[in-house]
Design a protein around this motif. Structure first.
Motif, PDB file in Angstrom:
ATOM      1  N   GLY A 211       5.731  -1.340  28.519  1.00  8.16           N
ATOM      2  CA  GLY A 211       5.958  -2.305  29.212  1.00  8.16           C
ATOM      3  C   GLY A 211       6.867  -3.615  28.488  1.00  8.16           C
ATOM      4  N   LEU A 212       7.104  -3.248  27.134  1.00  9.26           N
ATOM      5  CA  LEU A 212       7.750  -4.411  26.489  1.00  9.26           C
ATOM      6  C   LEU A 212       9.229  -4.408  26.977  1.00  9.26           C
ATOM      7  CD1 LEU A 212       6.704  -3.472  22.856  1.00  9.26           C
ATOM      8  CD2 LEU A 212       6.713  -5.710  23.801  1.00  9.26           C
ATOM      9  N   PRO A 213       9.925  -5.475  26.969  1.00 12.11           N
ATOM     10  CA  PRO A 213      11.303  -5.891  27.769  1.00 12.11           C
ATOM     11  C   PRO A 213      12.576  -4.716  27.219  1.00 12.11           C
ATOM     12  CG  PRO A 213      11.007  -7.418  26.348  1.00 12.11           C
ATOM     13  CD  PRO A 213       9.615  -6.611  26.355  1.00 12.11           C
ATOM     14  N   ILE A 214      12.444  -4.577  25.925  1.00 12.52           N
ATOM     15  CA  ILE A 214      13.527  -3.567  25.585  1.00 12.52           C
ATOM     16  C   ILE A 214      12.967  -2.529  24.677  1.00 12.52           C
ATOM     17  CG2 ILE A 214      15.501  -3.464  24.266  1.00 12.52           C
ATOM     18  CD1 ILE A 214      16.067  -4.925  26.863  1.00 12.52           C
ATOM     19  N   THR A 215      13.490  -1.113  25.136  1.00 11.49           N
ATOM     20  CA  THR A 215      12.774  -0.275  24.156  1.00 11.49           C
ATOM     21  C   THR A 215      14.117   0.572  23.507  1.00 11.49           C
ATOM     22  OG1 THR A 215      12.784   1.343  26.053  1.00 11.49           O
ATOM     23  CG2 THR A 215      10.960   0.229  25.585  1.00 11.49           C
ATOM     24  N   ASN A 216      13.993   1.857  23.336  1.00 13.14           N
ATOM     25  CA  ASN A 216      15.061   2.521  22.604  1.00 13.14           C
ATOM     26  C   ASN A 216      16.275   2.790  23.510  1.00 13.14           C
ATOM     27  OD1 ASN A 216      13.622   2.636  19.968  1.00 13.14           O
ATOM     28  ND2 ASN A 216      12.450   4.047  20.992  1.00 13.14           N
ATOM     29  N   GLU A 217      16.918   1.922  24.161  1.00 18.19           N
ATOM     30  CA  GLU A 217      18.124   2.307  24.733  1.00 18.19           C
ATOM     31  C   GLU A 217      19.329   2.128  23.738  1.00 18.19           C
ATOM     32  OE1 GLU A 217      18.814  -1.003  27.458  1.00 18.19           O
ATOM     33  OE2 GLU A 217      17.008  -0.768  28.528  1.00 18.19           O
TER      34      GLU A 217
ATOM     35  N   SER B 214      23.202   1.695  13.126  1.00 16.52           N
ATOM     36  CA  SER B 214      22.438   1.632  14.130  1.00 16.52           C
ATOM     37  C   SER B 214      20.840   0.994  14.029  1.00 16.52           C
ATOM     38  CB  SER B 214      22.077   3.020  14.361  1.00 16.52           C
ATOM     39  OG  SER B 214      21.420   3.736  13.468  1.00 16.52           O
ATOM     40  N   PHE B 215      20.380   1.192  14.867  1.00 10.44           N
ATOM     41  CA  PHE B 215      18.892   0.439  14.709  1.00 10.44           C
ATOM     42  C   PHE B 215      17.971   1.091  13.582  1.00 10.44           C
ATOM     43  CE2 PHE B 215      20.146  -1.499  18.410  1.00 10.44           C
ATOM     44  CZ  PHE B 215      19.994  -1.182  19.397  1.00 10.44           C
ATOM     45  N   ARG B 216      18.434   2.338  13.239  1.00 11.26           N
ATOM     46  CA  ARG B 216      17.604   3.008  12.297  1.00 11.26           C
ATOM     47  C   ARG B 216      17.750   2.289  10.642  1.00 11.26           C
ATOM     48  NH1 ARG B 216      19.814   8.287  14.348  1.00 11.26           N
ATOM     49  NH2 ARG B 216      21.559   7.569  13.130  1.00 11.26           N
TER      50      ARG B 216
ATOM     51  N   ALA C 133       5.822   3.373  16.243  1.00 12.40           N
ATOM     52  CA  ALA C 133       7.108   3.341  16.986  1.00 12.40           C
ATOM     53  C   ALA C 133       7.462   1.931  16.849  1.00 12.40           C
ATOM     54  CB  ALA C 133       6.717   3.913  18.262  1.00 12.40           C
ATOM     55  N   GLN C 134       8.943   1.827  16.673  1.00 14.35           N
ATOM     56  CA  GLN C 134       9.613   0.304  16.956  1.00 14.35           C
ATOM     57  C   GLN C 134       9.961   0.247  18.265  1.00 14.35           C
ATOM     58  OE1 GLN C 134      12.464   0.474  13.735  1.00 14.35           O
ATOM     59  NE2 GLN C 134      10.868   0.145  12.202  1.00 14.35           N
ATOM     60  N   PHE C 135      10.217  -1.170  18.592  1.00 11.76           N
ATOM     61  CA  PHE C 135      11.087  -1.343  19.744  1.00 11.76           C
ATOM     62  C   PHE C 135      12.121  -2.286  19.405  1.00 11.76           C
ATOM     63  CE2 PHE C 135       7.556  -4.604  19.570  1.00 11.76           C
ATOM     64  CZ  PHE C 135       8.121  -5.449  20.081  1.00 11.76           C
ATOM     65  N   GLN C 136      13.294  -2.509  20.166  1.00 12.97           N
ATOM     66  CA  GLN C 136      14.300  -3.295  20.033  1.00 12.97           C
ATOM     67  C   GLN C 136      14.292  -4.375  20.984  1.00 12.97           C
ATOM     68  OE1 GLN C 136      15.520   0.149  20.506  1.00 12.97           O
ATOM     69  NE2 GLN C 136      14.536   0.504  18.460  1.00 12.97           N
ATOM     70  N   LEU C 137      14.692  -5.734  20.853  1.00  9.25           N
ATOM     71  CA  LEU C 137      14.684  -6.863  21.477  1.00  9.25           C
ATOM     72  C   LEU C 137      16.389  -7.381  21.337  1.00  9.25           C
ATOM     73  CD1 LEU C 137      12.800  -8.470  23.171  1.00  9.25           C
ATOM     74  CD2 LEU C 137      12.578  -9.883  21.327  1.00  9.25           C
TER      75      LEU C 137
ATOM     76  N   ARG D  14      16.864  -8.115  17.103  1.00  8.08           N
ATOM     77  CA  ARG D  14      15.731  -7.977  16.473  1.00  8.08           C
ATOM     78  C   ARG D  14      14.740  -6.729  16.679  1.00  8.08           C
ATOM     79  NH1 ARG D  14      13.421 -13.376  15.263  1.00  8.08           N
ATOM     80  NH2 ARG D  14      15.166 -14.786  15.914  1.00  8.08           N
ATOM     81  N   ILE D  15      14.257  -6.163  15.719  1.00  5.55           N
ATOM     82  CA  ILE D  15      13.253  -5.008  16.138  1.00  5.55           C
ATOM     83  C   ILE D  15      11.800  -5.611  15.875  1.00  5.55           C
ATOM     84  CG2 ILE D  15      14.862  -3.324  15.157  1.00  5.55           C
ATOM     85  CD1 ILE D  15      11.731  -3.687  13.175  1.00  5.55           C
ATOM     86  N   GLY D  16      10.810  -4.740  16.746  1.00  2.00           N
ATOM     87  CA  GLY D  16       9.513  -4.968  16.337  1.00  2.00           C
ATOM     88  C   GLY D  16       8.621  -3.754  16.340  1.00  2.00           C
ATOM     89  N   LEU D  17       7.354  -4.118  16.198  1.00  3.17           N
ATOM     90  CA  LEU D  17       6.390  -2.997  16.333  1.00  3.17           C
ATOM     91  C   LEU D  17       5.110  -3.715  16.371  1.00  3.17           C
ATOM     92  CD1 LEU D  17       4.932  -2.879  13.342  1.00  3.17           C
ATOM     93  CD2 LEU D  17       6.881  -1.875  12.555  1.00  3.17           C
ATOM     94  N   PRO D  18       4.129  -2.760  17.003  1.00  3.68           N
ATOM     95  CA  PRO D  18       4.443  -1.289  17.470  1.00  3.68           C
ATOM     96  C   PRO D  18       4.815  -1.332  18.939  1.00  3.68           C
ATOM     97  CG  PRO D  18       2.073  -1.875  17.939  1.00  3.68           C
ATOM     98  CD  PRO D  18       2.631  -3.151  17.220  1.00  3.68           C
ATOM     99  N   TYR D  19       5.558  -0.256  19.396  1.00  3.17           N
ATOM    100  CA  TYR D  19       5.993  -0.092  20.796  1.00  3.17           C
ATOM    101  C   TYR D  19       4.992   0.112  21.623  1.00  3.17           C
ATOM    102  CZ  TYR D  19       7.776   1.926  24.901  1.00  3.17           C
ATOM    103  OH  TYR D  19       8.011   2.113  26.287  1.00  3.17           O
ATOM    104  N   LEU D  20       5.004  -0.771  22.627  1.00  2.00           N
ATOM    105  CA  LEU D  20       3.724  -0.415  23.730  1.00  2.00           C
ATOM    106  C   LEU D  20       4.587  -0.731  25.256  1.00  2.00           C
ATOM    107  CD1 LEU D  20       1.124  -3.023  22.629  1.00  2.00           C
ATOM    108  CD2 LEU D  20       0.921  -0.610  22.402  1.00  2.00           C
TER     109      LEU D  20
END
Length: 297
Positions: free
Chosen positions: A285-291, A82-84, A98-102, A277-283
């Protein structure tokens, strides 16, 4: 006996092995599309048999069981890796960020509108962003560049229907295939826009397609190494595996092909990097979050 577009039939000469739907009729012949497999064929009307609802449901139930197995295999893999597992925090302070996923953007161009609808539903079920566009196979080489420039995809899928005819030539003769030449031309056009095999990942082909020509033209994955029929949803499972593999890793070829319904006889490919790809920090309005992949059957 009257025949019309959309009727579900089988072929007597092939032992009523697959379900087809009539696409059109002409001069006591019919153009038929596989109901669950990406096969297009011509058949005499007197070789066709209408399928009763009970028989159709029985055959479709067997197909759905195979589809469910592939989905469960993908879902299990998704949670095991998983993303983890990507960029795990190494300290309490890092865990607070917090991370976000792309996920990659998919452009799926399909010669069959009904199959395209099924595929788009599965992409969404798997949490992938997709632009699905219905284009007849012969038009794909003419339209792929414009569609790519509009969508700017990370992954391109070119599929629909195909078939090989012994009467038209040997297996190594692309002229003996109904639509392989159009898939090959479309791949070449796409590679003129983006030559890199890692910047643009391409899946191309359908049932019985000329695998070697598609790979040589620039496809990362293609059908059909042994010229067998591929399932309508096989391309989606290939793309999902690529889409959820980190860009730091190569896609496991054996694993991705094993997750399809027709496996190595129907699908093959070359070494390819993942696109997740993962990114940080989560804000916000980012296109992809923790789906997440939907936990259903």
């Amino acid at each position: 006996m009257s025949w019309h577009k959309g009727q579900i039939v089988t072929r007597h000469s092939y032992g009523h092995d697959l379900l087809f739907r009539i696409q059109k009729t002409y001069n006591n012949q019919a153009v038929i599309f596989g109901e669950n497999f990406r096969l297009e064929a011509d058949a005499p009307l007197d070789d066709l048999r209408r399928v009763k609802n009970e028989e159709r449901h029985k055959i479709e139930q067997q197909v759905r069981q195979k589809e469910a197995t592939s989905y469960r295999m993908f879902r299990q893999d998704y949670y095991l890796r998983s993303f983890r597992d990507y960029a795990k925090p190494t300290s309490a302070k890092e865990e607070e960020v917090a991370q976000f996923q792309l996920c990659p953007k998919v452009l799926h161009i399909d010669g069959d509108a009904l199959f395209l609808k099924k595929c788009v539903m599965l992409y969404k079920r798997l949490g992938l962003q997709v632009h699905g566009i219905h284009v007849e196979e012969a038009e794909m080489p003419l339209k792929v560049r414009e569609l790519m420039e509009k969508v700017q995809p990370d992954i391109l899928v070119l599929t629909g229907h195909d078939s090989y005819s012994k009467q038209k030539g040997e297996e190594n003769d692309i002229r003996a295939y109904r639509n392989s030449k159009f898939f090959v031309e479309a791949v070449r056009e796409a590679r003129k826009v983006e030559p890199s095999l890692d910047q643009l990942v391409i899946f191309a082909g359908a049932c019985q397609s000329h695998f070697e020509s598609l790979i040589k033209a620039g496809a990362n994955f293609a059908s059909s190494p042994t010229r067998i029929n591929i399932h309508a949803l096989d391309p989606v499972y290939v793309i999902a595996k690529i889409g959820y593999t980190s860009f730091m890793e190569k896609v496991d070829l054996y694993d991705v092909i094993n997750k399809t319904i027709t496996r190595e006889k129907g699908i093959g490919g070359i070494e390819t990097r993942g696109l997740f790809r993962i990114g940080l920090p989560y804000l916000k309005g980012l296109p992809i979050t923790n789906e997440k992949v939907k936990d259903d059957e």
